[in-house]
Design a protein around this motif. Structure first.
Motif: not given
Length: 276
Positions: A80, A82-84, A93-96, A126, A153, A156
């Motif tokens: 998953v 995401r953009c931090r 970018l980061e992810w679980d 990240s 994923s 994004l």
């Protein structure tokens, strides 16, 4: 069933036995009587061991069920992403944490605009991508490769900021007078930027007046620009992100722009003219 065989040759580990129709059979010599030699005739009783066969089948079925329950009911989850944080020229970018279930990790790769940008070291959650163009959209996704297969994923889309967008500025405050630090926090809030504790991957600027402290050491190690508080005030004054060279700790203060911006000065002059 009783079978009579003639010993043809005896070696240390294997004996060659001959059937009545002259077929050759290799047989473990350890299972033969110790006093045999070439020409000896041995009787071998061959029968099917049905109970042992059933036990072996049951054991194998139990093993298959155990493997299925351990490895077959769960599978890795797609990452998953995401953009931090995003700035004018970089994206964090980061992810679980990666869920591998019972599989083994082969690799985790980052793709930018469909092309592989590189592999992510194991354990990282990240990454920072620098050197991007201003006000430009980029598409990123992760590809997880495991012993159980490949998982990607969702894509994004992130857009870098314009020069006038200061929301991506993320500062960490270092050693400075407390009043100056309070003033810095107020300025950061006014321009819509962020101020965080400690130097992190998304820290864009380290602000201080003295080059010391653990955070300063980490900022230098991570190549984070170290600037004086006037840099943040300069960004507010100009209404856009400004260069950092004149605001380094060891830079000449005389090269820094002081006072209102040209636009603000024009507005002030226009106001005075209107009053006259």
């Amino acid at each position: 069933m009783l079978v009579s065989l003639t010993v043809g040759k005896v070696d240390a580990g294997v004996a060659v036995l001959l059937t009545e129709d002259k077929r050759l059979i290799e047989f473990p010599s350890i299972l033969l009587p110790p006093d045999i030699h070439s020409g000896s005739i041995v009787d071998i009783n061959v029968s099917r061991n049905t109970p042992a066969e059933h036990r072996a089948n049951e054991s194998f079925a139990h093993l298959q069920s155990a493997i299925l329950s351990t490895f077959g009911n769960t599978s890795p989850s797609p990452p998953v992403l995401r953009c931090r944080n995003a700035t004018q020229t970089s994206v964090v970018l980061e992810w679980d944490p990666i869920d591998l279930a019972t599989a083994e990790l082969r690799s985790l790769s980052l793709y930018r605009k469909g092309a592989k940008a590189g592999n992510i070291p194991s354990g990282k959650q990240s990454t920072k991508i620098s050197g991007l163009a201003l006000d430009t959209e980029y598409t990123f996704h992760l590809v997880l490769r495991t012993s159980a297969g490949q998982y990607a994923s969702e894509r994004l889309t992130v857009k870098t900021h314009k020069m006038t967008d200061l929301h991506g500025i993320t500062v960490t405050a270092g050693v400075m007078p407390s009043q100056l630090k309070d003033s810095l926090a107020e300025t950061v809030q006014r321009i819509g930027a962020k101020m965080i504790e400690g130097v992190r991957i998304d820290t864009t600027h380290f602000v201080c007046t003295e080059p010391r402290g653990l955070d300063w050491d980490k900022a230098v190690e991570m190549s984070v620009p170290v600037v004086v508080p006037d840099w943040v005030k300069g960004c507010e004054r100009e209404g856009k992100i400004i260069g950092v060279r004149a605001y380094y700790l060891d830079a000449d203060p005389n090269k820094r722009t002081i006072g209102p911006s040209a636009q603000q000065q024009q507005q002030q002059d226009a106001g005075r003219s209107g009053q006259n």
